[in-house]
Design a protein around this motif. Structure first.
Motif, PDB file in Angstrom:
ATOM      1  N   MET A   1       0.829  -1.201   0.000  1.00 16.00           N
ATOM      2  CA  MET A   1       0.000   0.000   0.000  1.00 16.00           C
ATOM      3  C   MET A   1       0.866   1.254   0.000  1.00 16.00           C
ATOM      4  O   MET A   1       0.542   2.255  -0.661  1.00 16.00           O
ATOM      5  N   GLU A   2       1.973   1.234   0.729  1.00 21.90           N
ATOM      6  CA  GLU A   2       2.878   2.381   0.767  1.00 21.90           C
ATOM      7  C   GLU A   2       3.456   2.645  -0.628  1.00 21.90           C
ATOM      8  O   GLU A   2       3.549   3.798  -1.059  1.00 21.90           O
ATOM      9  N   TYR A   3       3.822   1.589  -1.310  1.00 19.65           N
ATOM     10  CA  TYR A   3       4.374   1.739  -2.660  1.00 19.65           C
ATOM     11  C   TYR A   3       3.301   2.244  -3.628  1.00 19.65           C
ATOM     12  O   TYR A   3       3.550   3.152  -4.431  1.00 19.65           O
ATOM     13  N   TYR A   4       2.120   1.682  -3.540  1.00 20.88           N
ATOM     14  CA  TYR A   4       1.009   2.069  -4.405  1.00 20.88           C
ATOM     15  C   TYR A   4       0.694   3.556  -4.263  1.00 20.88           C
ATOM     16  O   TYR A   4       0.503   4.268  -5.256  1.00 20.88           O
ATOM     17  N   VAL A   5       0.668   4.038  -3.017  1.00 19.25           N
ATOM     18  CA  VAL A   5       0.343   5.444  -2.773  1.00 19.25           C
ATOM     19  C   VAL A   5       1.485   6.357  -3.185  1.00 19.25           C
ATOM     20  O   VAL A   5       1.301   7.308  -3.958  1.00 19.25           O
ATOM     21  N   THR A   6       2.681   6.104  -2.679  1.00 17.65           N
ATOM     22  CA  THR A   6       3.787   7.047  -2.874  1.00 17.65           C
ATOM     23  C   THR A   6       4.403   7.004  -4.270  1.00 17.65           C
ATOM     24  O   THR A   6       4.817   8.028  -4.802  1.00 17.65           O
ATOM     25  N   GLN A   7       4.458   5.812  -4.892  1.00 17.23           N
ATOM     26  CA  GLN A   7       5.147   5.671  -6.172  1.00 17.23           C
ATOM     27  C   GLN A   7       4.208   5.595  -7.372  1.00 17.23           C
ATOM     28  O   GLN A   7       4.604   5.887  -8.492  1.00 17.23           O
ATOM     29  N   GLU A   8       2.976   5.163  -7.128  1.00 16.44           N
ATOM     30  CA  GLU A   8       2.025   5.025  -8.233  1.00 16.44           C
ATOM     31  C   GLU A   8       0.869   6.009  -8.133  1.00 16.44           C
ATOM     32  O   GLU A   8      -0.154   5.854  -8.813  1.00 16.44           O
TER      33      GLU A   8
ATOM     34  N   GLY B   1      -1.333   6.478  -5.909  1.00 17.91           N
ATOM     35  CA  GLY B   1      -2.577   5.840  -5.509  1.00 17.91           C
ATOM     36  C   GLY B   1      -3.255   6.522  -4.335  1.00 17.91           C
ATOM     37  O   GLY B   1      -2.728   7.467  -3.730  1.00 17.91           O
ATOM     38  N   THR B   2      -4.445   6.032  -4.005  1.00 13.82           N
ATOM     39  CA  THR B   2      -5.203   6.542  -2.868  1.00 13.82           C
ATOM     40  C   THR B   2      -5.663   5.352  -2.027  1.00 13.82           C
ATOM     41  O   THR B   2      -6.249   4.407  -2.553  1.00 13.82           O
ATOM     42  N   GLU B   3      -5.386   5.406  -0.750  1.00 14.54           N
ATOM     43  CA  GLU B   3      -5.788   4.325   0.146  1.00 14.54           C
ATOM     44  C   GLU B   3      -7.282   4.435   0.477  1.00 14.54           C
ATOM     45  O   GLU B   3      -7.881   5.501   0.287  1.00 14.54           O
ATOM     46  N   PRO B   4      -7.912   3.378   0.964  1.00  8.81           N
ATOM     47  CA  PRO B   4      -9.344   3.419   1.295  1.00  8.81           C
ATOM     48  C   PRO B   4      -9.645   4.410   2.427  1.00  8.81           C
ATOM     49  O   PRO B   4      -8.887   4.493   3.390  1.00  8.81           O
ATOM     50  N   PRO B   5     -10.727   5.167   2.328  1.00 12.57           N
ATOM     51  CA  PRO B   5     -11.113   6.060   3.428  1.00 12.57           C
ATOM     52  C   PRO B   5     -11.599   5.248   4.629  1.00 12.57           C
ATOM     53  O   PRO B   5     -12.129   4.149   4.461  1.00 12.57           O
ATOM     54  N   PHE B   6     -11.369   5.798   5.803  1.00 10.91           N
ATOM     55  CA  PHE B   6     -11.797   5.202   7.072  1.00 10.91           C
ATOM     56  C   PHE B   6     -11.133   3.852   7.356  1.00 10.91           C
ATOM     57  O   PHE B   6     -11.432   3.211   8.347  1.00 10.91           O
TER      58      PHE B   6
ATOM     59  N   HIS C   1       4.185  10.793  -3.755  1.00  5.36           N
ATOM     60  CA  HIS C   1       2.812  11.301  -3.753  1.00  5.36           C
ATOM     61  C   HIS C   1       2.271  11.236  -2.327  1.00  5.36           C
ATOM     62  O   HIS C   1       2.372  10.210  -1.652  1.00  5.36           O
ATOM     63  N   LEU C   2       1.681  12.351  -1.865  1.00  3.94           N
ATOM     64  CA  LEU C   2       1.137  12.416  -0.506  1.00  3.94           C
ATOM     65  C   LEU C   2      -0.383  12.458  -0.499  1.00  3.94           C
ATOM     66  O   LEU C   2      -1.022  11.853   0.347  1.00  3.94           O
ATOM     67  N   GLY C   3      -0.974  13.215  -1.428  1.00  2.00           N
ATOM     68  CA  GLY C   3      -2.423  13.385  -1.455  1.00  2.00           C
ATOM     69  C   GLY C   3      -2.778  14.589  -2.302  1.00  2.00           C
ATOM     70  O   GLY C   3      -2.106  14.890  -3.292  1.00  2.00           O
ATOM     71  N   HIS C   4      -3.839  15.303  -1.904  1.00  2.00           N
ATOM     72  CA  HIS C   4      -4.289  16.480  -2.649  1.00  2.00           C
ATOM     73  C   HIS C   4      -4.685  17.579  -1.665  1.00  2.00           C
ATOM     74  O   HIS C   4      -4.985  17.308  -0.494  1.00  2.00           O
ATOM     75  N   VAL C   5      -4.705  18.813  -2.150  1.00  2.00           N
ATOM     76  CA  VAL C   5      -5.164  19.932  -1.341  1.00  2.00           C
ATOM     77  C   VAL C   5      -6.406  20.519  -2.002  1.00  2.00           C
ATOM     78  O   VAL C   5      -6.452  20.694  -3.215  1.00  2.00           O
TER      79      VAL C   5
ATOM     80  N   SER D   1      -2.448   8.185   4.792  1.00  2.00           N
ATOM     81  CA  SER D   1      -1.686   7.694   5.937  1.00  2.00           C
ATOM     82  C   SER D   1      -0.469   6.891   5.482  1.00  2.00           C
ATOM     83  O   SER D   1       0.597   6.942   6.096  1.00  2.00           O
ATOM     84  N   ALA D   2      -0.617   6.138   4.398  1.00  2.00           N
ATOM     85  CA  ALA D   2       0.443   5.253   3.919  1.00  2.00           C
ATOM     86  C   ALA D   2       1.671   6.003   3.425  1.00  2.00           C
ATOM     87  O   ALA D   2       2.723   5.397   3.207  1.00  2.00           O
ATOM     88  N   ALA D   3       1.558   7.322   3.239  1.00  2.00           N
ATOM     89  CA  ALA D   3       2.694   8.116   2.779  1.00  2.00           C
ATOM     90  C   ALA D   3       3.453   8.751   3.936  1.00  2.00           C
ATOM     91  O   ALA D   3       4.487   9.397   3.716  1.00  2.00           O
ATOM     92  N   MET D   4       2.951   8.566   5.169  1.00  2.00           N
ATOM     93  CA  MET D   4       3.523   9.274   6.304  1.00  2.00           C
ATOM     94  C   MET D   4       3.816   8.320   7.466  1.00  2.00           C
ATOM     95  O   MET D   4       3.311   7.209   7.527  1.00  2.00           O
ATOM     96  N   ARG D   5       4.638   8.810   8.370  1.00  2.00           N
ATOM     97  CA  ARG D   5       4.884   8.112   9.638  1.00  2.00           C
ATOM     98  C   ARG D   5       4.590   9.092  10.762  1.00  2.00           C
ATOM     99  O   ARG D   5       5.047  10.241  10.727  1.00  2.00           O
ATOM    100  N   PHE D   6       3.842   8.652  11.753  1.00  2.00           N
ATOM    101  CA  PHE D   6       3.482   9.513  12.876  1.00  2.00           C
ATOM    102  C   PHE D   6       4.479   9.324  14.007  1.00  2.00           C
ATOM    103  O   PHE D   6       4.826   8.195  14.372  1.00  2.00           O
ATOM    104  N   ILE D   7       4.942  10.447  14.560  1.00  2.00           N
ATOM    105  CA  ILE D   7       5.855  10.419  15.704  1.00  2.00           C
ATOM    106  C   ILE D   7       5.187  11.147  16.857  1.00  2.00           C
ATOM    107  O   ILE D   7       4.958  12.360  16.787  1.00  2.00           O
TER     108      ILE D   7
END
Length: 318
Positions: free
Chosen positions: A188-195, A197-202, A272-276, A293-299
């Motif tokens: 999913m991380e690869y799909y979102v950031t490199q392709e 993509g958009t992960e499922p909502p919720f 790719h992170l998302g859209h504004v 979420s798949a494009a980020m890491r929370f600290i």
């Protein structure tokens, strides 16, 4: 009392040296001007005539507790061709030579160490020719040259692209090793950031996360957003009113799927992170940065010091 210091950089055409520093955390003002020469209060025409000894430069007033001088210097290197001693890109001659003008011995030390590190990195095949010089009187340029990237946005973008600066920066500073990332990232991380993509909502990790902390680029580790700007947009993806530091994100026109949208990408990793979208809280600027979420890491806030993000703790004390 708020800490304030001044930094001065010459990076070729000063139109292109304001945007990278403007609107960043801890930066109060970025002024275009002239320095390094022997003529007082020179005009643009005088400097362009190459008879004054001045170079085009920017002077930055900043808070070092929020924006360390080291980071300003690193940003400076990422805007120029430091191997060119006779100008920058399409602009040739003395006024467009590069230099770091230090205002104290600590700035000199940081600049020299940074230059040496860049030289040894092997990023450039030629020697680094940017000078490190003591600061001299700085003369503010004419009003028409101030904030040019905002006042004349269309011409500015054409100029930055046409001069070769934009492509040079992408070629030398944006990282995108697709094969390595295929091995390192989850599907999913690869799909979102490199392709793109958009992960499922919720059904993603951070859409309902309410813990205090920061969200960093999964690949580069650069800070993108914080819990202070996070809000519930009801869309099922983590949403924010603004990035922590706009320098670390880029926005591009996206016409895929029969829509006109603004894509948000990480500047350093080009992920790719998302859209504004323009439907965020009006009291906070009216924007909604809808991220994956798949494009980020929370600290979490209590782990930031341990993870090396101590300088960003100021976010939670303001």
């Amino acid at each position: 009392m708020t800490n304030r210091e001044v930094a001065t950089f010459a990076g070729g055409c000063f139109w292109c040296m304001v945007e990278p520093f403007d609107k960043r955390p801890g930066v109060y003002e970025v002024i275009s001007g002239y320095t390094g020469g022997h003529v007082e209060n020179p005009s643009y025409e005088q400097v362009a005539s190459q008879t004054t000894g001045h170079v085009e430069a920017v002077q930055i007033t900043f808070d070092p507790t929020k924006m360390p001088y080291e980071e300003l210097v690193q940003t400076f290197w990422q805007q120029i061709d430091p191997t060119d001693a006779t100008g920058q890109f399409n602009d040739r001659g003395e006024p467009y030579q590069t230099a770091i003008f230090y205002h104290n011995e600590e700035q000199k030390r940081i600049a020299e160490q940074s230059k040496e590190k860049l030289e040894k990195s092997g990023k450039f095949s030629k020697s680094i020719r940017t000078k490190i010089l003591p600061a001299q009187p700085f003369y503010k340029a004419e009003e028409g040259h101030q904030d040019y990237y905002k006042k004349q946005a269309f011409h500015y973008k054409l100029y930055k692209k046409g001069s070769g600066r934009e492509d040079f920066i992408k070629r030398h500073w944006e990282k995108n090793n697709t094969e390595d990332r295929r091995k390192q990232l989850k599907p999913m991380e690869y799909y979102v950031t490199q392709e793109n993509g958009t992960e499922p909502p919720f059904k993603n990790e951070y859409w309902d996360n309410e813990e205090e902390g920061i969200y960093v680029d999964l690949i580069s580790g650069k800070v993108l957003f914080s819990s202070k700007e996070k809000f519930d947009a009801g869309c099922g993806w983590p949403s924010f009113t603004k990035p922590v530091d706009p320098y670390h994100v880029t926005e591009r026109l996206d016409t895929t799927h029969g829509m006109i949208r603004t894509e948000v990408r990480s500047k350093e990793s080009d992920a790719h992170l998302g859209h504004v979208f323009p439907d965020g809280p009006k009291e906070h600027g009216g924007l909604r940065y809808c991220m994956n979420s798949a494009a980020m890491r929370f600290i979490p806030k209590d782990q930031m010091r341990k993870e090396g993000y101590e300088k960003y703790l100021y976010i939670f004390t303001e």
